[in-house]
Design an enzyme around this catalytic site. Sequence first.
Site, PDB file in Angstrom:
ATOM      1  N   ARG A 241       0.833  -1.192   0.000  1.00  0.00           N
ATOM      2  CA  ARG A 241       0.000   0.000   0.000  1.00  0.00           C
ATOM      3  C   ARG A 241       0.872   1.248   0.000  1.00  0.00           C
ATOM      4  O   ARG A 241       1.891   1.318   0.690  1.00  0.00           O
ATOM      5  CB  ARG A 241      -0.911   0.037   1.241  1.00  0.00           C
ATOM      6  CG  ARG A 241      -2.179  -0.777   1.117  1.00  0.00           C
ATOM      7  CD  ARG A 241      -3.144  -0.162   0.108  1.00  0.00           C
ATOM      8  NE  ARG A 241      -4.397  -0.876   0.031  1.00  0.00           N
ATOM      9  CZ  ARG A 241      -4.651  -1.872  -0.824  1.00  0.00           C
ATOM     10  NH1 ARG A 241      -3.696  -2.278  -1.648  1.00  0.00           N
ATOM     11  NH2 ARG A 241      -5.834  -2.451  -0.855  1.00  0.00           N
ATOM     12  N   GLU A 270      -3.167   7.711  -5.890  1.00  0.00           N
ATOM     13  CA  GLU A 270      -3.254   6.911  -7.114  1.00  0.00           C
ATOM     14  C   GLU A 270      -4.463   7.335  -7.938  1.00  0.00           C
ATOM     15  O   GLU A 270      -5.582   7.315  -7.412  1.00  0.00           O
ATOM     16  CB  GLU A 270      -3.340   5.417  -6.762  1.00  0.00           C
ATOM     17  CG  GLU A 270      -2.092   4.901  -6.079  1.00  0.00           C
ATOM     18  CD  GLU A 270      -2.180   3.450  -5.644  1.00  0.00           C
ATOM     19  OE1 GLU A 270      -1.135   2.868  -5.312  1.00  0.00           O
ATOM     20  OE2 GLU A 270      -3.300   2.892  -5.636  1.00  0.00           O
ATOM     21  N   HIS A 292       0.326  -0.078  -9.712  1.00  0.00           N
ATOM     22  CA  HIS A 292      -0.555  -0.879  -8.849  1.00  0.00           C
ATOM     23  C   HIS A 292      -1.161  -2.050  -9.622  1.00  0.00           C
ATOM     24  O   HIS A 292      -2.386  -2.256  -9.636  1.00  0.00           O
ATOM     25  CB  HIS A 292      -1.655  -0.011  -8.244  1.00  0.00           C
ATOM     26  CG  HIS A 292      -2.189  -0.565  -6.952  1.00  0.00           C
ATOM     27  ND1 HIS A 292      -2.560   0.213  -5.890  1.00  0.00           N
ATOM     28  CD2 HIS A 292      -2.411  -1.849  -6.549  1.00  0.00           C
ATOM     29  CE1 HIS A 292      -3.002  -0.537  -4.897  1.00  0.00           C
ATOM     30  NE2 HIS A 292      -2.927  -1.809  -5.280  1.00  0.00           N
ATOM     31  N   ALA A 294       0.472  -5.326  -9.412  1.00  0.00           N
ATOM     32  CA  ALA A 294       1.019  -6.592  -8.929  1.00  0.00           C
ATOM     33  C   ALA A 294      -0.064  -7.650  -8.753  1.00  0.00           C
ATOM     34  O   ALA A 294       0.180  -8.850  -8.920  1.00  0.00           O
ATOM     35  CB  ALA A 294       1.771  -6.383  -7.609  1.00  0.00           C
TER      36      ALA A 294
END
Length: 326
Positions: A241, A270, A292, A294
């Site tokens: 995070r 984000e 972001h 993954a």
Amino acid sequence: MSRTDLPSPARIVFLDRESLPTETVLRSPDFPHAFVAFERSAPDEVAERIADADIVITNKVPVRAEAIAGADRLRLIAVSATGTDMVDLKACAAHGIVVSNVRDYACTTVPEHTFALIFALRRSLLAYHQSVRGGRWQTASQFCFLDHPIGDLAGSTIGIIGGGALGGAVGDIARALGMTVLFAGRKGATPAEGKVAFEEVLARGDVITLHVPLTPETRGMIGAPEFALMARHPILINTARGGLVDETALGAALASGQIAGAGFDVASAEPPPADHPLMALLDHPNFILTPHVAWASRDGAQALADQTIDNIEAFHAGAPRNVVGG
């Protein structure tokens, strides 16, 4: 009407369908319902969009107290992610609204992405690629050139902050690669059996990787004092995070050589605006930022979507699962 009783048909509102890959199949729940999917929702649109919803699905769109207060029919917020920091859990508890999340769906995709970042940084892959692109190989006096450091993972030490399913999977891969694995205890606490003091992990790690949720306790857990403890100048990986790391301090640690590199898949905002601290690091040869993703392998995204619907069906059946407390 109890919290798990729903009208028929139940109204389900998905606030950010665009957060899932287009090829991901979101199956229809197995009970009568009306389904409304918005591709995206701005914060000031949430209250109106959930006002007559019985079930709300959100991935990253915030659902705050003022919107919850106006949603008289709302019984369930199904978070299509693991982190629930975008939902006001206390407000949900006060209004008898159940919150569920998705768990352990990313135990392959996130660890693999973590090691993709680790390999790229330890072997200076991006730096070598840029050098070749710039013509350096053509001017080399030998068959290769060795301008950037290359490190093996075998025999090195990885410090894992977060001992859940993702951290455990990262540890399994690390052991298979011949790494020594250290799991960090809670910051500022005596470590439990099988774990190592937080500060010691920072001091001994050649790689430090984060796999914890963002909570008031973990926000800013890595900052200037923690970077100063990193005696082996490790690489720092964050696929968890944004907000866990002081991003301004990260830039200073990279510039000073306190850390050898950093691979991040998350940011404190984000998408990050142009003036975000991480955006200023993009030209650094030992910094990698991915958007972001993954979690978002084809299999991982499908598992997330399936489990989201599983949670909704379980709630409808009167047996809520993956319930997050307020």
